[in-house]
Design an enzyme around this catalytic site. Structure first.
Site, mmCIF file in Angstrom:
data_model
loop_
_atom_site.group_PDB
_atom_site.id
_atom_site.type_symbol
_atom_site.label_atom_id
_atom_site.label_comp_id
_atom_site.label_asym_id
_atom_site.label_seq_id
_atom_site.Cartn_x
_atom_site.Cartn_y
_atom_site.Cartn_z
ATOM 1 N N SER A 1 10.179 -9.188 -6.410
ATOM 2 C CA SER A 1 9.288 -8.186 -6.772
ATOM 3 C C SER A 1 8.114 -9.080 -7.189
ATOM 4 C CB SER A 1 9.785 -7.527 -8.236
ATOM 5 O OG SER A 1 10.667 -6.230 -6.768
ATOM 6 N N LYS B 1 4.867 -8.233 -6.745
ATOM 7 C CA LYS B 1 4.006 -7.186 -7.484
ATOM 8 C C LYS B 1 2.886 -8.287 -8.187
ATOM 9 C CE LYS B 1 8.107 -3.973 -7.692
ATOM 10 N NZ LYS B 1 8.973 -3.919 -6.473
ATOM 11 N N SER C 1 9.084 -2.255 -12.363
ATOM 12 C CA SER C 1 9.707 -2.757 -11.357
ATOM 13 C C SER C 1 9.516 -1.899 -9.961
ATOM 14 C CB SER C 1 10.628 -4.204 -10.567
ATOM 15 O OG SER C 1 10.136 -4.929 -10.162
#
Length: 485
Positions: free
Chosen positions: A75, A78, A319
């Site tokens: 993640s 991101k 997330s």
């Protein structure tokens, strides 16, 4: 393990650099040995780590270990997606969902088709669809003499990302992507429903099941019972919306679980037809899935999301994968008029190039980091962190990052229960990342002298429990927060 006091002399730095050889290099930093000791922890034996620490003001490198080694970021990807979205779409960008018609009004009748057109909003909820139906009813419409068309063509029909694991298919974080979707909660877990199983007091009795939003789009095979143990689970059969419940829930207790649906547009169709019926609006024509709205239409009602600078708060704090994928495809539609992940990746690359970054040194295939084909180095992530700090939207993006040790859910996010009672608490703003054998932590931290640092630590291919690697990340963060010139 904490940092020893940072050294000052150039001679000592040179000596340490020679001793470290090609494994790690340093510049104007006095704690290479301490960092090296952390990275030599047995938990990392056989694993690969990329770690870089830089001065946030000057960009100078303070420590590096395999800085250009490309690893799966999970993640942490991101960071790229959201920073690019703030630039490409803008902090005030809003997703829209529209109720359109190419017909004419005749009293309480609408002669022509009614179109529900989704432009990718991952935050829209059932109550918002009910509000759209209520807006139509407030105009006096009680009958639609045409078809009800559900237009999700703003994005392509690829519902999952490149090389997403089949194991994630039924999870909320692996939910299908559609331009016309619905979220069951204010976390905006679009494409999922909330399944609540309640166990009666009598052991052996079947659990009762509620689904939110309430819909008959899903079917149940309920073999779950009230009983001891922690064996309750839900499985959705591939290609269907048959939920298979099994195992036991403790008597008098309940279990809530988010489960992704097969074809979110179909779920929206089911829910919106409910909303119209609640308003006493009858549609005489067919339900048409995936039809494109014509150019000559009238906007009858519209729902807009919160601005992007607000949406990135739950996205980054929690997330949120589906929101990230929606942003990626929205960028593709904005820049190339194609709502595809591939077009979105090109848009992200354009942003990175404008910041002077080498896009050939990384690989991105989705928006969330769920694919293991994403490859990024700590060098690239610290480059991004430095570039972001110079943008006009930086403060909103920086504050949307999880903040260490702050247990308020929409402040601390995924770092809310980490690094409490340390100098990193309410200091570290960073993005976490987790997959099987993958852990990452990248962000901003201020040291004991008030100097802001950027750092990125990516770890792949470990076989120990993920918590052990997270603990090492925390020790790196604490060391950085305690460091002194």
């Amino acid at each position: 393990m904490h940092f020893a006091k940072w050294f000052h002399t150039s001679a000592l730095l040179v000596g340490l650099s020679l001793l470290l050889g090609g494994c790690a290099s340093v510049s104007q930093m006095s704690t290479p040995a301490a960092l090296d000791k952390l990275l030599s922890d047995p938990a990392l034996h056989g694993a690969t780590v990329s770690l870089m620490v830089r001065d946030a003001r000057t960009g100078s490198t303070l420590y590096q270990h395999n800085p250009r080694t490309r690893l799966v970021p999970a993640s942490n990807l991101k960071l790229l997606t959201t920073a690019a979205a703030m630039d490409v779409l803008g902090p005030q960008y809003r997703f829209s969902t529209q109720l359109l018609s190419n017909g004419i009004r005749q009293g309480d009748r609408l002669t022509g088709n009614l179109y529900l057109r989704g432009l990718g909003d991952p935050s829209i909820q059932f109550a918002d669809y009910q509000a759209l139906a209520a807006q139509l009813a407030s105009q006096g419409v009680r009958q639609v003499q045409g078809d009800l068309v559900f237009d999700d063509t703003w994005f392509d029909a690829e519902r999952l990302g490149v090389d997403w694991s089949h194991d994630d298919e039924t999870t909320y974080y692996g939910a299908q992507i559609s331009a016309l979707t619905v979220s069951p909660n204010t976390d905006f877990d679009a494409g999922s429903v909330l399944v609540t199983a309640k166990a009666p007091l009598r052991a052996g009795s079947p659990v009762s099941v509620d689904i939110f939003p309430s819909t008959d789009y899903l079917q149940l095979s309920n073999r779950a019972v009230s009983g001891p143990g922690n064996s309750y689970g839900i499985n959705r059969r591939h290609g269907t919306n048959l939920l298979q419940l099994s195992g036991a829930v403790a008597p008098g207790r309940q279990s809530q679980q988010l489960v992704s649906v097969w074809e979110p547009t179909q779920l929206v169709a089911n829910l919106f037809e409910q909303a119209l019926a609640q308003q006493g609006i009858m549609v005489l024509g067919r339900r048409v899935m995936g039809g494109a709205s014509p150019a000559a239409v009238t906007v009858l009602a519209e729902h807009q999301s919160a601005p992007l600078q607000e949406l990135i708060v739950p996205l980054l704090k929690l997330s949120n994968n589906n929101m990230s994928e929606a942003l990626l495809k929205a960028m593709g539609r904005q820049t190339a008029n194609r709502g595809t992940a591939a077009a979105g990746v090109v848009a992200v690359g354009g942003f990175l190039k404008r910041q002077g970054m080498d896009t050939a040194a990384l690989n991105q295939v989705d928006g969330s980091g769920l694919s293991r084909r994403n490859l990024v180095s700590s060098q690239a992530l610290t480059d991004l962190l430095l570039a972001a700090s110079k943008q006009p939207w930086f403060n909103a993006w920086y504050n949307a990052l999880p903040i260490a040790g702050n247990t308020d859910r929409m402040t601390g996010g995924s770092l809310g229960h980490r690094l409490r009672a340390t100098p990193a608490q309410n200091n570290l703003h960073a993005k976490t990342g987790s997959m099987g054998g993958v852990s990452s932590l990248s962000g901003y931290i201020t040291d004991a002298q008030g100097r802001k640092l950027v750092f990125s630590m990516l770890t792949n291919n470990y076989v120990v429990a993920g918590a052990q690697v997270k603990a090492l990340e925390d020790r790196v963060a604490v060391s950085l927060s305690r460091s002194e010139d």
